[in-house]
Design an enzyme around this catalytic site. Structure first.
Site, mmCIF file in Angstrom:
data_model
loop_
_atom_site.group_PDB
_atom_site.id
_atom_site.type_symbol
_atom_site.label_atom_id
_atom_site.label_comp_id
_atom_site.label_asym_id
_atom_site.label_seq_id
_atom_site.Cartn_x
_atom_site.Cartn_y
_atom_site.Cartn_z
ATOM 1 N N ASP A 43 43.897 38.156 52.823
ATOM 2 C CA ASP A 43 42.784 37.414 52.231
ATOM 3 C C ASP A 43 41.703 37.169 53.272
ATOM 4 O O ASP A 43 42.009 36.877 54.438
ATOM 5 C CB ASP A 43 43.274 36.051 51.719
ATOM 6 C CG ASP A 43 44.630 36.138 51.035
ATOM 7 O OD1 ASP A 43 44.650 36.380 49.815
ATOM 8 O OD2 ASP A 43 45.663 35.975 51.730
ATOM 9 N N GLU A 118 41.864 40.789 49.626
ATOM 10 C CA GLU A 118 41.333 39.915 48.586
ATOM 11 C C GLU A 118 40.160 39.113 49.126
ATOM 12 O O GLU A 118 40.275 38.426 50.140
ATOM 13 C CB GLU A 118 42.409 38.952 48.067
ATOM 14 C CG GLU A 118 41.873 38.001 46.996
ATOM 15 C CD GLU A 118 42.866 36.965 46.541
ATOM 16 O OE1 GLU A 118 42.434 35.989 45.883
ATOM 17 O OE2 GLU A 118 44.061 37.100 46.842
ATOM 18 N N LYS A 120 38.153 35.957 48.893
ATOM 19 C CA LYS A 120 38.489 34.631 48.362
ATOM 20 C C LYS A 120 37.227 33.874 47.957
ATOM 21 O O LYS A 120 36.815 32.907 48.591
ATOM 22 C CB LYS A 120 39.273 33.851 49.403
ATOM 23 C CG LYS A 120 40.594 34.497 49.795
ATOM 24 C CD LYS A 120 41.614 34.454 48.662
ATOM 25 C CE LYS A 120 42.107 33.053 48.449
ATOM 26 N NZ LYS A 120 43.232 33.004 47.474
ATOM 27 N N ASP A 236 56.757 38.747 49.027
ATOM 28 C CA ASP A 236 56.835 38.036 50.295
ATOM 29 C C ASP A 236 57.903 38.621 51.206
ATOM 30 O O ASP A 236 57.889 38.374 52.413
ATOM 31 C CB ASP A 236 57.145 36.554 50.055
ATOM 32 C CG ASP A 236 56.017 35.825 49.338
ATOM 33 O OD1 ASP A 236 54.899 36.351 49.292
ATOM 34 O OD2 ASP A 236 56.281 34.711 48.833
#
Length: 251
Positions: A43, A118, A120, A236
Site C-alpha cells: 500500500d 494499492e 490508499k 497473510d
C-alpha cells in the site's frame, strides 16, 4: 466446479509475509519472495513533503511507536519511527520503507512475479499521488508484472488516463456494481473482492475477469480458492498457501 479451469493460482503475499514478520517492511517482502510467493501486495501513501511511503493504515499508531496521520508527517519523521517492535522485540529498528526502496529490493532479488500496489486514496485525498506513482513505475522497464489497485474508482480512472497500458484492479466489498461499471469501460480487468463476497456472488463474475480475492485467512478459504482455480489470492501466510496449492493443484 472450477471458476477458472486449468489456472494455477498465484499466491500473493499480503503486505509481505505478514504472518511471520512485521507487515509492509522490507524484511517482510524479502522473506515472502524467498519463501516462494508468486506476488507481493502493498500500500502506498504520500507524506507531508510528497514522498511515497509503504504503510497500510492512514495513521502510524498500529504498526509503529508513533502517532498521527501519515500525510501530516515528513519522510524524515516517519523514518525515525520503529516499525518492527510492535510485532516482536526481535524486529526492533525496522523502518517504514519508501516505494523506491521496495522497487530496488525487487530488482535486487531479480523478482519476476506480480507486484500489486494499492493506492490508499479511499479515506484520505493525496493530490497528485496517481501521477507520482505512474511516473516512478513507468520510468524504467520492470521484470515483474505491475497491477495498480484501489477502492477509489476515481483513482483508477486517473491512472488509466495517465497510463492506459498499466494493469488495473478494482478492490471492493460492496457495492459490486461499481466494479461492473469499470469493466464495461475497460478501466480495470481485475476484480479484487473480499473473500466473504465470493461464495455468494461468484455467479456475477463476467467472462475472462481476473479474480484475486482478499484476504484468504484460513485453510477453508484457501481450499475454496484453490479448488475453484482463481487467478490469484492474497494471503497473510504465503508459506501455508503454497503448501495447500501443492496439495490441491500439484504446483
Amino acid at each position: 466446479m472450477a471458476i477458472f479451469l486449468e489456472t494455477v493460482t498465484q499466491i500473493i503475499a499480503h503486505r509481505g509475509d505478514k504472518a511471520h514478520y512485521p507487515e509492509n517492511t522490507l524484511l517482510a517482502f524479502r522473506q515472502a519472495i524467498l519463501a516462494g510467493a508468486d506476488g507481493l501486495e502493498t500500500d502506498v501513501h504520500l507524506t507531508l513533503d510528497g514522498a511515497m511511503v509503504i504503510i497500510h493504515d492512514e495513521t502510524v499508531a498500529r504498526t509503529t511507536n508513533g502517532s498521527g496521520l501519515v500525510g501530516q508527517q515528513t519522510l524524515a519523521q516517519l523514518r525515525a519511527l520503529d516499525a518492527g517492535s510492535w510485532f516482536a522485540p526481535t524486529f526492533k529498528g525496522q523502518q517504514i520503507p519508501t516505494l523506491q526502496e521496495v522497487l530496488t529490493l525487487l530488482d535486487d532479488l531479480q523478482f519476476t512475479g506480480l507486484f500489486n500496489l494499492e493506492l490508499k486514496t479511499d479515506k484520505v485525498d493525496y493530490p497528485g499521488i496517481e501521477a507520482q506513482v505512474v511516473a516512478l513505475l513507468t520510468a524504467t522497464p520492470r521484470a515483474y508484472t505491475i497491477v495498480l489497485s484501489s477502492f477509489n474508482q476515481a483513482t483508477l480512472k486517473k491512472v488509466h488516463a495517465l497510463a492506459p497500458q498499466l494493469k488495473l484492479a478494482s478492490l471492493f466489498e460492496v457495492p459490486w456494481w461499481t466494479t461492473i461499471q469499470l469493466l464495461r469501460h475497460h478501466w480495470a480487468a481485475g476484480w479484487h473482492p473480499d473473500i466473504r463476497w465470493l461464495p455468494w456472488y461468484q455467479f456475477l463474475l463476467p467472462k475472462k475477469v481476473i479474480l484475486r480475492p482478499w484476504t484468504v485467512a484460513n485453510e477453508k478459504q484457501l481450499r475454496y480458492c484453490l479448488q475453484h482455480h482463481v487467478a490469484g489470492l492474497f494471503t497473510d501466510d504465503p508459506q501455508l498457501a503454497l503448501t495447500w496449492r501443492r496439495k490441491i493443484q500439484g504446483r
